[in-house]
Design an enzyme around this catalytic site. Structure first.
Site, PDB file in Angstrom:
ATOM      1  N   HIS A  12     -28.419  -2.354 126.675  1.00 28.40           N
ATOM      2  CA  HIS A  12     -29.215  -3.435 126.317  1.00 28.40           C
ATOM      3  C   HIS A  12     -28.864  -4.691 126.297  1.00 28.40           C
ATOM      4  CE1 HIS A  12     -26.576  -2.291 122.667  1.00 28.40           C
ATOM      5  NE2 HIS A  12     -26.655  -3.706 122.318  1.00 28.40           N
ATOM      6  N   GLU A  72     -20.505  -5.571 124.978  1.00 30.60           N
ATOM      7  CA  GLU A  72     -20.370  -4.445 124.054  1.00 30.60           C
ATOM      8  C   GLU A  72     -20.328  -3.169 125.116  1.00 30.60           C
ATOM      9  OE1 GLU A  72     -23.861  -4.078 121.545  1.00 30.60           O
ATOM     10  OE2 GLU A  72     -23.071  -2.092 120.674  1.00 30.60           O
TER      11      GLU A  72
HETATM   12  C1  LIG Z   1     -25.301  -3.101 116.208  1.00 31.39           C
HETATM   13  C2  LIG Z   1     -24.756  -3.295 117.349  1.00 31.39           C
HETATM   14  C3  LIG Z   1     -25.367  -2.408 118.363  1.00 31.39           C
HETATM   15  O1  LIG Z   1     -25.622  -2.715 119.544  1.00 31.39           O
HETATM   16  O2  LIG Z   1     -25.111  -1.096 118.262  1.00 31.39           O
HETATM   17  C4  LIG Z   1     -24.588  -4.572 117.905  1.00 31.39           C
HETATM   18  O3  LIG Z   1     -24.815  -5.070 118.888  1.00 31.39           O
HETATM   19  S1  LIG Z   1     -23.820  -5.606 116.587  1.00 31.39           S
HETATM   20  C5  LIG Z   1     -23.667  -7.321 117.258  1.00 31.39           C
HETATM   21  C6  LIG Z   1     -22.826  -8.269 116.377  1.00 31.39           C
HETATM   22  N1  LIG Z   1     -21.597  -7.942 116.456  1.00 31.39           N
HETATM   23  C7  LIG Z   1     -20.786  -8.688 117.084  1.00 31.39           C
HETATM   24  O4  LIG Z   1     -21.035  -9.610 117.651  1.00 31.39           O
HETATM   25  C8  LIG Z   1     -19.136  -8.114 117.128  1.00 31.39           C
HETATM   26  C9  LIG Z   1     -18.072  -8.843 117.944  1.00 31.39           C
HETATM   27  N2  LIG Z   1     -18.242 -10.365 117.718  1.00 31.39           N
HETATM   28  C10 LIG Z   1     -17.169 -11.126 117.480  1.00 31.39           C
HETATM   29  O5  LIG Z   1     -16.311 -10.537 116.753  1.00 31.39           O
HETATM   30  C11 LIG Z   1     -17.527 -12.511 117.341  1.00 31.39           C
HETATM   31  O6  LIG Z   1     -18.849 -12.759 116.910  1.00 31.39           O
HETATM   32  C12 LIG Z   1     -16.949 -13.266 118.492  1.00 31.39           C
HETATM   33  C13 LIG Z   1     -17.263 -13.012 119.631  1.00 31.39           C
HETATM   34  C14 LIG Z   1     -15.275 -13.230 118.270  1.00 31.39           C
HETATM   35  C15 LIG Z   1     -17.083 -15.048 117.996  1.00 31.39           C
HETATM   36  O7  LIG Z   1     -16.745 -15.084 116.970  1.00 31.39           O
HETATM   37  P1  LIG Z   1     -17.051 -16.621 116.300  1.00 31.39           P
HETATM   38  O8  LIG Z   1     -18.514 -16.655 115.949  1.00 31.39           O
HETATM   39  O9  LIG Z   1     -16.205 -16.690 114.837  1.00 31.39           O
HETATM   40  O10 LIG Z   1     -16.841 -17.661 117.096  1.00 31.39           O
HETATM   41  P2  LIG Z   1     -15.634 -18.405 117.689  1.00 31.39           P
HETATM   42  O11 LIG Z   1     -16.088 -19.886 117.250  1.00 31.39           O
HETATM   43  O12 LIG Z   1     -14.493 -18.034 117.228  1.00 31.39           O
HETATM   44  O13 LIG Z   1     -15.866 -18.450 119.075  1.00 31.39           O
HETATM   45  C16 LIG Z   1     -15.037 -18.623 120.186  1.00 31.39           C
HETATM   46  C17 LIG Z   1     -15.541 -19.202 121.399  1.00 31.39           C
HETATM   47  O14 LIG Z   1     -16.493 -17.890 121.794  1.00 31.39           O
HETATM   48  C18 LIG Z   1     -17.538 -18.615 122.060  1.00 31.39           C
HETATM   49  N3  LIG Z   1     -18.687 -17.539 121.581  1.00 31.39           N
HETATM   50  C19 LIG Z   1     -18.835 -17.136 120.624  1.00 31.39           C
HETATM   51  N4  LIG Z   1     -19.987 -16.194 120.650  1.00 31.39           N
HETATM   52  C20 LIG Z   1     -20.146 -15.773 121.798  1.00 31.39           C
HETATM   53  C21 LIG Z   1     -21.014 -15.151 122.337  1.00 31.39           C
HETATM   54  N5  LIG Z   1     -21.900 -14.374 121.740  1.00 31.39           N
HETATM   55  N6  LIG Z   1     -21.363 -15.238 123.650  1.00 31.39           N
HETATM   56  C22 LIG Z   1     -20.513 -15.980 124.490  1.00 31.39           C
HETATM   57  N7  LIG Z   1     -19.711 -16.842 123.860  1.00 31.39           N
HETATM   58  C23 LIG Z   1     -19.519 -16.665 122.545  1.00 31.39           C
HETATM   59  C24 LIG Z   1     -17.863 -19.744 121.036  1.00 31.39           C
HETATM   60  O15 LIG Z   1     -18.904 -20.634 121.662  1.00 31.39           O
HETATM   61  C25 LIG Z   1     -16.449 -20.378 121.405  1.00 31.39           C
HETATM   62  O16 LIG Z   1     -16.391 -20.884 122.418  1.00 31.39           O
HETATM   63  P3  LIG Z   1     -15.734 -22.413 122.408  1.00 31.39           P
HETATM   64  O17 LIG Z   1     -14.364 -22.343 121.810  1.00 31.39           O
HETATM   65  O18 LIG Z   1     -15.675 -22.903 124.081  1.00 31.39           O
HETATM   66  O19 LIG Z   1     -16.678 -23.301 121.617  1.00 31.39           O
HETATM   67 CO   LIG Z   2     -25.802  -4.527 120.720  1.00 34.39          CO
END
Ligand SMILES: C[C@@H](C(=O)O)C(=O)SCCNC(=O)CCNC(=O)[C@H](O)C(C)(C)COP(=O)(O)OP(=O)(O)OC[C@H]1O[C@@H](n2cnc3c(N)ncnc32)[C@H](O)[C@@H]1OP(=O)(O)O
Ligand SMILES: [Co+2]
Length: 134
Positions: free
Chosen positions: A7, A130
């Protein structure tokens, strides 16, 4: 190692409006909202002939998509999900290559009831990846 595209996820500021747009304007097959408290999101799956789109809306206090929506108030593409056969083997190979696996490093059960892991966007050309074991 990676297989099919499972996805593409889009974070949205208004879930109802996004569902209506995909259903009524784009004519897609839009599912029902599903709360995923373990992931801090409400998801809606949109079935396309060759893949899915996942609409994401924050759920709870510490949603991992809140920061993204704060930076992208109109919403935007949040992650891309690839299928793998063996998620632990994939994780070990990626970690050995220096990629950061997010969270505890242990797979969680995703919205399809299958194990998932996330890889840091800064390690994959600015795209949050993912992996889902199929
Ligand atoms: C249910 C499920 C499923 O399909 O089964 C799902 O999908 S659940 C979907 C939701 N779950 C997840 O997203 C889990 C994994 N995600 C995470 O752990 C977090 O969202 C992070 C990806 C580590 C981002 O964390 P946070 O929002 O605290 O951001 P941050 O300020 O530390 O971000 C660090 C740098 O990464 C960038 N950044 C953050 N999110 C981003 C994204 N989605 N795509 C691209 N870049 C991204 C920020 O702009 C920043 O860049 P700069 O420093 O250059 O400004
Ligand atoms: Co997902």
């Amino acid at each position: 190692m990676i297989g099919r595209l499972n996805h593409v996820a889009i974070a949205v500021p208004d879930l109802e409006a996004a569902c209506a747009q995909y259903r009524d304007t784009l004519g897609a097959n839009v599912g029902a909202p599903q709360d995923e408290p373990d992931h801090g999101v409400t998801v809606v799956f949109i079935e396309l002939p060759n893949t899915k789109v996942e609409l994401l809306y924050p759920l709870g206090e510490n949603s991992p998509i809140q920061g993204f929506l704060d930076k992208n108030p109109a919403g935007g593409i949040h992650h891309i999900c690839y299928e793998v056969d063996d998620i632990l083997a994939a994780r070990d190979r990626l970690q050995a290559s220096g990629a950061r696996v997010l969270g505890s490093g242990e797979p969680k059960i995703g919205a399809h009831g299958k194990p998932v892991l996330f890889l840091h966007p800064k390690d994959f050309t600015g795209t949050l990846v993912e992996l889902e074991q199929i």
